[in-house]
Scaffold this active site. Structure first.
Site: not given
Length: 176
Positions: A70, A72, A87, A95, A104, A107, A144, A167
């Site tokens: 993602h 952020h 995000h 999401h 997002h 995403d 992640h 993360r």
């Protein structure tokens, strides 16, 4: 006065052109719980090609399997990558998967790490961009712990994070 207006017009056009970004890079650091990472484990290059953003690179030291991937909100890799915030989601949508219309901007789905060797990253996206009002320059790319369920899971976190877990790695997206 006419000359000043022409100069101002040319200057503003040059400033606009200077803000068009076609390439960027993120050096990916291994997350350090509560600290600022220092170990570079990969690089991701970003290239704007028309309305598509192409991401290519590789990252080492990831566990085998799928990992949520993602963009952020903030350009901060401190505190185990938690300082990057949520995000990137300026439209306040749920999401979703990269090919969903309701998602997002950040995403980007999943990347998959092999049992041995580096994780190759090759992603193309039509929503994220290096220029314009919703540019991702200066934001953070995060890898992640777990697979992103793409907003289709039953967990409360599914519609906000894809339930992708902690993360593992992150890097700030900067121009090159």
């Amino acid at each position: 006065m006419f000359i000043i207006l022409i100069f101002a017009s040319l200057f503003s056009q040059n400033v606009f052109c200077a803000t068009e970004v076609n390439q960027a890079r993120a050096y990916i650091f291994k997350a350090v719980a509560g600290g600022i990472p220092t170990e570079i484990i990969g690089t991701i290059d970003f290239e704007q090609s028309g309305s598509f953003l192409k991401l290519n690179g590789s990252v080492s030291s990831l566990p085998t399997g799928k990992h949520g991937f993602h963009i952020h909100e903030k350009g901060d890799i401190g505190n185990g990558c938690l300082s990057a915030g949520p995000h990137y989601n300026p439209h306040k949508l749920s999401h979703g998967a990269p090919d969903d219309s309701n998602r997002h901007i950040g995403d980007l789905g999943n990347i998959e790490s092999p049992a041995s060797g580096s994780t190759a990253i090759s992603v193309s996206d039509s929503l994220a961009s290096l220029s314009g009002q919703y540019s991702i320059i200066g934001r953070t790319v995060v890898i992640h712990e777990k697979s992103d369920d793409l907003g289709r899971g039953t967990s409360d976190l599914s519609k906000s994070t894809g339930n992708a877990g902690s993360r593992l790695a992150c890097g700030i997206i900067g121009t090159i």
